[in-house]
Scaffold this motif. Structure first.
Motif, PDB file in Angstrom:
ATOM      1  N   TYR A 186       0.831  -1.208   0.000  1.00  0.00           N
ATOM      2  CA  TYR A 186       0.000   0.000   0.000  1.00  0.00           C
ATOM      3  C   TYR A 186       0.865   1.259   0.000  1.00  0.00           C
ATOM      4  O   TYR A 186       0.610   2.208  -0.758  1.00  0.00           O
TER       5      TYR A 186
ATOM      6  N   LEU B 249       2.618   1.360  -3.625  1.00  0.00           N
ATOM      7  CA  LEU B 249       1.788   1.527  -4.821  1.00  0.00           C
ATOM      8  C   LEU B 249       0.789   2.672  -4.716  1.00  0.00           C
ATOM      9  O   LEU B 249       0.567   3.394  -5.693  1.00  0.00           O
ATOM     10  N   GLU B 250       0.178   2.823  -3.553  1.00  0.00           N
ATOM     11  CA  GLU B 250      -0.867   3.841  -3.423  1.00  0.00           C
ATOM     12  C   GLU B 250      -0.365   5.150  -2.828  1.00  0.00           C
ATOM     13  O   GLU B 250      -0.792   6.226  -3.235  1.00  0.00           O
ATOM     14  N   ARG B 251       0.551   5.057  -1.873  1.00  0.00           N
ATOM     15  CA  ARG B 251       1.102   6.274  -1.276  1.00  0.00           C
ATOM     16  C   ARG B 251       2.346   6.757  -2.008  1.00  0.00           C
ATOM     17  O   ARG B 251       2.740   7.915  -1.864  1.00  0.00           O
ATOM     18  N   SER B 252       2.969   5.895  -2.792  1.00  0.00           N
ATOM     19  CA  SER B 252       4.181   6.219  -3.582  1.00  0.00           C
ATOM     20  C   SER B 252       5.276   6.848  -2.719  1.00  0.00           C
ATOM     21  O   SER B 252       5.928   7.815  -3.104  1.00  0.00           O
TER      22      SER B 252
ATOM     23  N   GLU C  27      -9.042  -1.176   4.260  1.00  0.00           N
ATOM     24  CA  GLU C  27      -9.190  -2.538   3.731  1.00  0.00           C
ATOM     25  C   GLU C  27     -10.406  -3.260   4.297  1.00  0.00           C
ATOM     26  O   GLU C  27     -10.730  -4.376   3.871  1.00  0.00           O
TER      27      GLU C  27
END
Length: 298
Positions: free
Chosen positions: A13, A16-19, A89
């Motif tokens: 997470y 990929l999502e917070r980079s 989630e």
């Protein structure tokens, strides 16, 4: 979902999502692994079983291990992010760490250098040596732009926009920002690039780095510390000086000169204005001059 799976999913997470940058991800995961270690002492094998009381006990556990209040606060921030992820989630309904307050932190002000001390350090540089121009460019850039040491060693030639007097750096969390660069720093970087770097054999992969060592590779953080330590030994300055000291001096001198706190926040790359406020300490002489100049009955 057990701890291992939860931590692995949290890592994905963050990537990929917070980079987030690699170092930030490592820090988050290390913090959650500390919580995992504590949970084993409580026979809790699933992170969703932890309640607010357990996280409060976790902070006491950290304190007993002599973890500093600032590190406790950082770890708690990571724990809150972890449980926010679990809530996203659908693993939990409420974040058990959400309302827990971080330990109170004492805001110790780091040393800063007066202008005459910065000039003393610069004057200690031996410009007859090949690394002299490079080291002077380094000090001028640290002080002239207020860079973090990581931003300095990763500064790229392609991110020097001298035609508009700006440089672009990559700060914490891989966030980019533009910073104005003054004439002294720009002059020294140009001299170093033309007189020294152009004659240095450069290793593959380091062609775009501004500051290089003799082997044509990017400088390390440790090398910057050693350069400053060596220069300090040639002066009469007794302060504890690090690369961050020049960043702190940059901000302090700007604010003493009347710069807007928001502008300084932008240049330093701070997300919160409260982080920048630590740089607003001013010496007694300056405060006295403010009273004398602006108070109706000085």
């Amino acid at each position: 979902m057990d701890w291992k799976a939860s931590i692995n999913n949290f890592k994905q997470y963050l990537q990929l999502e917070r980079s987030l940058a690699a170092n930030s991800i490592i820090a988050y995961i290390m913090d959650i692994e500390k919580l995992f270690s504590f949970s084993l002492t409580q026979d809790i094998l699933n992170p969703v079983k932890l309640e607010t009381k357990h996280i409060q006990l976790f902070l006491v556990w950290l304190k007993d291990l002599e973890v500093s209040p600032s590190s406790q606060a950082r770890i708690l921030s990571g724990v809150k992010a972890f449980y926010t992820f679990l809530a996203i989630e659908g693993e939990i309904k409420h974040n058990p760490a959400e309302l827990i307050e971080a330990p109170r932190l004492s805001r110790k002000l780091p040393d800063f250098l007066h202008l005459y001390e910065i000039e003393e350090i610069i004057n200690a540089i031996d410009l007859s040596q090949p690394e002299g121009l490079r080291n002077k460019a380094i000090i001028e850039t640290l002080y002239g732009c207020g860079l973090r040491v990581s931003e300095l060693i990763n500064l790229k030639i392609s991110n020097l926009f001298f035609e508009i007097d700006f440089v672009k750096v990559v700060g914490k969390g891989s966030k980019e920002r533009l910073i104005p660069i003054g004439g002294a720093a720009k002059k020294m970087i140009n001299l170093y690039l033309q007189e020294i770097r152009n004659h240095t054999p450069i290793k593959t992969g380091f062609e775009d780095f501004v500051f290089l060592n003799r082997r044509g590779r990017a400088l390390s953080r440790v090398m910057i510390f050693l350069i400053i330590k060596d220069l300090l030994s040639k002066t009469n300055i007794k302060k504890n000086v690090s690369p961050h000291t020049f960043r702190h001096s940059f901000a302090t001198h700007l604010i003493e000169g009347g710069a807007d706190l928001r502008a300084v926040q932008e240049m330093l790359g701070h997300e919160s204005i409260t982080t920048t406020e630590i740089y607003t300490h001013l010496d007694k002489a300056y405060l006295q001059s403010v009273i004398t100049s602006f108070h109706p009955r000085p």
